[in-house]
Design a protein around this motif. Structure first.
Motif, PDB file in Angstrom:
ATOM      1  N   THR A 405       0.852  -1.179   0.000  1.00  0.00           N
ATOM      2  CA  THR A 405       0.000   0.000   0.000  1.00  0.00           C
ATOM      3  C   THR A 405       0.891   1.232   0.000  1.00  0.00           C
ATOM      4  O   THR A 405       2.125   1.131  -0.123  1.00  0.00           O
ATOM      5  N   ILE A 406       0.298   2.403   0.172  1.00  0.00           N
ATOM      6  CA  ILE A 406       1.011   3.671   0.300  1.00  0.00           C
ATOM      7  C   ILE A 406       0.724   4.222   1.687  1.00  0.00           C
ATOM      8  O   ILE A 406      -0.431   4.233   2.131  1.00  0.00           O
ATOM      9  N   ASP A 407       1.762   4.679   2.382  1.00  0.00           N
ATOM     10  CA  ASP A 407       1.519   5.264   3.701  1.00  0.00           C
ATOM     11  C   ASP A 407       1.163   6.744   3.560  1.00  0.00           C
ATOM     12  O   ASP A 407       1.576   7.424   2.642  1.00  0.00           O
ATOM     13  N   HIS A 408       0.367   7.211   4.528  1.00  0.00           N
ATOM     14  CA  HIS A 408      -0.057   8.606   4.482  1.00  0.00           C
ATOM     15  C   HIS A 408       0.116   9.219   5.861  1.00  0.00           C
ATOM     16  O   HIS A 408       1.158   9.016   6.481  1.00  0.00           O
ATOM     17  N   ASN A 409      -0.892   9.925   6.370  1.00  0.00           N
ATOM     18  CA  ASN A 409      -0.702  10.687   7.599  1.00  0.00           C
ATOM     19  C   ASN A 409      -0.582   9.784   8.829  1.00  0.00           C
ATOM     20  O   ASN A 409      -1.280   8.776   8.944  1.00  0.00           O
ATOM     21  N   GLN A 410       0.291  10.216   9.764  1.00  0.00           N
ATOM     22  CA  GLN A 410       0.493   9.467  11.009  1.00  0.00           C
ATOM     23  C   GLN A 410       0.699  10.451  12.154  1.00  0.00           C
ATOM     24  O   GLN A 410       1.273  11.528  11.978  1.00  0.00           O
ATOM     25  N   SER A 420      -2.841   6.277   8.903  1.00  0.00           N
ATOM     26  CA  SER A 420      -3.797   6.029   7.826  1.00  0.00           C
ATOM     27  C   SER A 420      -3.000   5.653   6.592  1.00  0.00           C
ATOM     28  O   SER A 420      -2.290   6.493   6.024  1.00  0.00           O
ATOM     29  N   ASN A 421      -3.124   4.394   6.179  1.00  0.00           N
ATOM     30  CA  ASN A 421      -2.294   3.876   5.096  1.00  0.00           C
ATOM     31  C   ASN A 421      -3.159   3.458   3.905  1.00  0.00           C
ATOM     32  O   ASN A 421      -3.180   2.300   3.493  1.00  0.00           O
ATOM     33  N   TYR A 422      -3.870   4.430   3.351  1.00  0.00           N
ATOM     34  CA  TYR A 422      -4.674   4.223   2.147  1.00  0.00           C
ATOM     35  C   TYR A 422      -5.396   2.878   2.174  1.00  0.00           C
ATOM     36  O   TYR A 422      -6.134   2.588   3.112  1.00  0.00           O
ATOM     37  N   GLY A 423      -5.209   2.027   1.151  1.00  0.00           N
ATOM     38  CA  GLY A 423      -5.985   0.800   1.027  1.00  0.00           C
ATOM     39  C   GLY A 423      -5.726  -0.237   2.099  1.00  0.00           C
ATOM     40  O   GLY A 423      -6.549  -1.141   2.304  1.00  0.00           O
ATOM     41  N   ALA A 424      -4.613  -0.165   2.811  1.00  0.00           N
ATOM     42  CA  ALA A 424      -4.338  -1.117   3.900  1.00  0.00           C
ATOM     43  C   ALA A 424      -5.085  -0.742   5.163  1.00  0.00           C
ATOM     44  O   ALA A 424      -5.102  -1.513   6.125  1.00  0.00           O
ATOM     45  N   GLY A 425      -5.666   0.449   5.183  1.00  0.00           N
ATOM     46  CA  GLY A 425      -6.487   0.851   6.308  1.00  0.00           C
ATOM     47  C   GLY A 425      -5.724   1.532   7.423  1.00  0.00           C
ATOM     48  O   GLY A 425      -4.676   2.142   7.216  1.00  0.00           O
ATOM     49  N   PHE A 426      -6.261   1.400   8.627  1.00  0.00           N
ATOM     50  CA  PHE A 426      -5.747   2.095   9.801  1.00  0.00           C
ATOM     51  C   PHE A 426      -4.876   1.148  10.633  1.00  0.00           C
ATOM     52  O   PHE A 426      -5.293   0.027  10.935  1.00  0.00           O
ATOM     53  N   GLY A 462      -2.442  -6.149  -1.175  1.00  0.00           N
ATOM     54  CA  GLY A 462      -3.030  -4.824  -1.348  1.00  0.00           C
ATOM     55  C   GLY A 462      -2.534  -4.180  -2.621  1.00  0.00           C
ATOM     56  O   GLY A 462      -1.568  -4.634  -3.237  1.00  0.00           O
ATOM     57  N   ALA A 463      -3.200  -3.095  -3.015  1.00  0.00           N
ATOM     58  CA  ALA A 463      -2.840  -2.370  -4.231  1.00  0.00           C
ATOM     59  C   ALA A 463      -2.135  -1.069  -3.874  1.00  0.00           C
ATOM     60  O   ALA A 463      -2.522  -0.381  -2.922  1.00  0.00           O
ATOM     61  N   VAL A 464      -1.106  -0.737  -4.637  1.00  0.00           N
ATOM     62  CA  VAL A 464      -0.349   0.497  -4.397  1.00  0.00           C
ATOM     63  C   VAL A 464      -1.030   1.612  -5.186  1.00  0.00           C
ATOM     64  O   VAL A 464      -0.547   2.076  -6.227  1.00  0.00           O
ATOM     65  N   VAL A 465      -2.188   2.053  -4.680  1.00  0.00           N
ATOM     66  CA  VAL A 465      -2.968   3.115  -5.309  1.00  0.00           C
ATOM     67  C   VAL A 465      -3.480   4.049  -4.211  1.00  0.00           C
ATOM     68  O   VAL A 465      -3.488   3.705  -3.032  1.00  0.00           O
ATOM     69  N   PHE A 466      -3.960   5.212  -4.632  1.00  0.00           N
ATOM     70  CA  PHE A 466      -4.406   6.228  -3.683  1.00  0.00           C
ATOM     71  C   PHE A 466      -5.902   6.064  -3.411  1.00  0.00           C
ATOM     72  O   PHE A 466      -6.729   6.878  -3.830  1.00  0.00           O
ATOM     73  N   ALA A 467      -6.240   4.993  -2.713  1.00  0.00           N
ATOM     74  CA  ALA A 467      -7.626   4.714  -2.349  1.00  0.00           C
ATOM     75  C   ALA A 467      -7.666   4.272  -0.897  1.00  0.00           C
ATOM     76  O   ALA A 467      -6.693   3.728  -0.380  1.00  0.00           O
ATOM     77  N   GLY A 468      -8.784   4.492  -0.230  1.00  0.00           N
ATOM     78  CA  GLY A 468      -8.904   4.048   1.154  1.00  0.00           C
ATOM     79  C   GLY A 468      -8.930   5.199   2.132  1.00  0.00           C
ATOM     80  O   GLY A 468      -9.706   6.144   1.981  1.00  0.00           O
ATOM     81  N   THR A 469      -8.058   5.149   3.147  1.00  0.00           N
ATOM     82  CA  THR A 469      -8.089   6.172   4.185  1.00  0.00           C
ATOM     83  C   THR A 469      -6.952   7.167   4.056  1.00  0.00           C
ATOM     84  O   THR A 469      -5.782   6.798   3.921  1.00  0.00           O
ATOM     85  N   TRP A 470      -7.313   8.416   4.132  1.00  0.00           N
ATOM     86  CA  TRP A 470      -6.386   9.542   4.047  1.00  0.00           C
ATOM     87  C   TRP A 470      -5.977   9.995   5.454  1.00  0.00           C
ATOM     88  O   TRP A 470      -4.834  10.323   5.706  1.00  0.00           O
ATOM     89  N   SER A 471      -6.957  10.031   6.372  1.00  0.00           N
ATOM     90  CA  SER A 471      -6.678  10.653   7.667  1.00  0.00           C
ATOM     91  C   SER A 471      -7.401   9.938   8.798  1.00  0.00           C
ATOM     92  O   SER A 471      -8.350   9.171   8.583  1.00  0.00           O
ATOM     93  N   SER A 472      -6.960  10.233  10.012  1.00  0.00           N
ATOM     94  CA  SER A 472      -7.574   9.662  11.207  1.00  0.00           C
ATOM     95  C   SER A 472      -7.306  10.589  12.376  1.00  0.00           C
ATOM     96  O   SER A 472      -6.464  11.492  12.301  1.00  0.00           O
ATOM     97  N   TYR A 473      -8.022  10.351  13.470  1.00  0.00           N
ATOM     98  CA  TYR A 473      -7.769  11.098  14.699  1.00  0.00           C
ATOM     99  C   TYR A 473      -7.910  10.148  15.871  1.00  0.00           C
ATOM    100  O   TYR A 473      -8.956   9.513  16.058  1.00  0.00           O
TER     101      TYR A 473
END
Length: 553
Positions: A405-410, A420-426, A462-473
């Motif tokens: 997947t692609i990692d995003h905000n942490q 929040s790691n896009y398609g891999a979830g939280f 998982g797929a290395v695409v920009f889908a799923g979760t962007w952010s979390s709190y």
């Protein structure tokens, strides 16, 4: 002056080694914005595809109630693949679609942030294409929709960034002509959920960035065209910033002749009714994201200083922005550093605000385009820097997720990183070991919940695409965790445990022997391939199980 590309070639023999960037120019692909434009183009193409395929139609996703994670799956709708979620140590409490939270646009959500009122009530501001939705989390973990703040501009945007400071909501957007919205969150305390409120722009505490504040000769007088890629706050000192603010028009983004160069634009919000900018830090050009804090750490030269850790596309740049009002262009750069394999240094956070010895960061493009470094295996990779000497940060290691997947905000709370790691979830990682083992080898995954089952059977999980979760709190005292998704809507989760996974134990029986019968040519390889896909979903024995396995098991 050398470029990063030249230095990376010189350092390529040393995997993961930091690259000192002091006195080294940003590469042209970053200065010009070409790299960021490439990433945004890939994202928008995928999101356009999801709109066309119906995946962004959030009305298709039903409301889901409490579902316990059992044996690696939370079957919110038993037998429904797309509502059965892989998980460990984490339960689902509630799911609501973007449509049910007031959005009139198909999906395309983005950022989010939480706020706890003085009397302990827990709220979330949800970034959506057409504005910001407000929900309260009940004591049972249910989302109660309260209303929304519409977008300032007429068009809406796929990028809406949200932060909270001193009870004030700060909202920025990539939309042309949007500016910065400042909203008093205490207005939520008296709302009636039976009659959700749609606020107007007149309800804002103030608005800034589109119209000159009377200092047209100063570059920080307003945003170039009203857009900003991100907003940042210093929670302790109570100010905000716009970062990544570029020019252009409705459809294009231009970095030429930018006021403040897309850097840190300081916003004085001490009088919420009169948000204004007094200066900026422009010397290191475009800042994608930052964390600004009062320094508390081992480097005695900077004790008590106002420090910003900037994530600047191809560098980590550490700024000293100390100043009562931050008047003028007063950039003081303490350090600039990169590392081999850096593609797009996106966001990061220090491990401990009270003892700032290490930081972790994500690179949003190394899993996609990386040809050197740890992320070439397409697993989400978090990089670790030793910042005990603020002027000489050192790259010490990394840790990775288990599926592609692609990692995003942490963000970090009490020694755990919440990602929040896009398609891999939280995902939650126990990072308390980093000070004693900064290589990252002792970090472990404490819990996860995969909010995007659609890609679970892809190669590598998982797929290395920009889908799923962007952010979390994850900053609520109750332990409830809010997760925003691009396509579906909002999840409320809660960790049940944070212990490491136990190693699987295989007891040989006829079933196992049938799968690993190496006296049958190709059987072991066939079984490995079958199991890799089969175990990605919760299944009944009757569906695609191999005949030899059915007979033996």
């Amino acid at each position: 002056v050398l470029s990063l590309g030249t230095l990376a070639m010189l350092c390529s023999a040393v995997v993961g080694k930091e690259i000192n960037m002091m006195g080294v120019a940003h590469s042209e692909e970053y200065i010009s914005g070409a790299k960021h434009a490439e990433i945004m183009k890939i994202k928008m193409a995928h999101w356009d595809f999801e709109v066309a395929s119906g995946a962004m139609n959030s009305e298709l996703y039903p409301e889901l109630g409490y579902t316990k994670c059992i044996d690696g799956f939370a079957a919110a709708i038993p037998g429904d693949f797309n509502n059965t979620f892989r998980c460990r140590n984490m339960d689902l409490y509630h799911f609501r679609s973007h449509a049910s939270l007031g959005s009139a646009v198909q999906g395309q959500a983005s950022s989010s942030w939480g706020w706890t009122s003085p009397d302990g009530r827990e709220f979330v501001a949800v970034g959506q294409f057409d504005g910001t939705a407000f929900v309260e989390i009940s004591s049972e973990g249910k989302m109660i929709y309260l209303g929304r703040l519409p977008t300032w501009d007429a068009l809406g945007a796929r990028w809406r960034e949200i932060r909270v400071v001193k009870g004030l909501l700060v909202v920025g957007s990539e939309a042309w002509g949007h500016g910065i919205q400042l909203f008093d969150l205490t207005k939520l305390l008296t709302l009636d959920p039976a009659n959700p409120t749609t606020f107007t722009q007149a309800d804002l505490a103030s608005h800034w960035g589109v119209i000159s504040q009377g200092n047209a000769s100063e570059p920080w007088d307003k945003l170039p065209v009203g857009r900003t890629h991100n907003v940042v706050v210093n929670e302790e000192l109570g100010y905000a910033m716009a970062v990544g603010s570029v020019g252009g028009n409705v459809t294009t983004r231009v970095r030429e002749n930018m006021p403040c160069n897309g850097g840190l634009i300081f916003l004085d919000i001490s009088d919420p009714s009169n948000m204004r900018s007094t200066g900026c830090a422009a010397a290191d050009f475009y800042v994608h994201d930052a964390q600004c804090v009062v320094y508390r750490g081992p480097d005695k030269r900077y004790q008590g200083r106002d420090i910003c850790y900037g994530y600047n596309e191809d560098t980590v740049t550490i700024f000293d922005v100390t100043g009562d009002k931050k008047i003028g262009n007063q950039t003081t750069i303490i350090a600039r550093v990169s590392y081999e394999g850096a593609e797009y240094i996106h966001q990061g956070v220090v491990l401990d605000l009270q003892n700032q010895e290490y930081l972790i960061l994500d690179d949003e493009f190394d899993e996609v385009r990386g040809v050197v470094g740890a992320a070439t295996n397409k697993l989400p990779t978090t990089h670790i820097f030793d910042i005990r000497d603020l002027e000489n940060p050192k790259y010490t290691g990394f840790y990775q997720g288990k599926v592609r997947t692609i990692d995003h905000n942490q963000y970090v709370y009490d020694g755990f990183a919440y990602q929040s790691n896009y398609g891999a979830g939280f995902h939650i990682y126990d990072i308390r070991s980093i000070p004693r083992d900064p290589t990252g080898k002792s970090v472990y995954e404490a819990a996860f919940f995969d909010i995007f089952p659609e890609d679970d059977e892809a190669p590598g999980g998982g797929a290395v695409v920009f889908a799923g979760t962007w952010s979390s709190y994850a900053g609520f005292k109750s332990g409830f965790i809010y997760v925003n998704t691009i396509e579906r809507g909002s999840f409320i989760l809660k960790a049940t445990d944070k212990s490491p996974a136990k190693a699987p134990v295989c007891n040989a029986d006829n079933c196992l022997r049938a799968f690993r019968a190496n006296h049958i040519p190709g059987r072991l390889e066939e079984s490995q391939e079958f199991c890799a896909g089969y175990l990605a979903r919760q299944r009944g024995m009757q569906d695609v199980t191999k005949t030899y396995a059915k007979n033996a098991c």
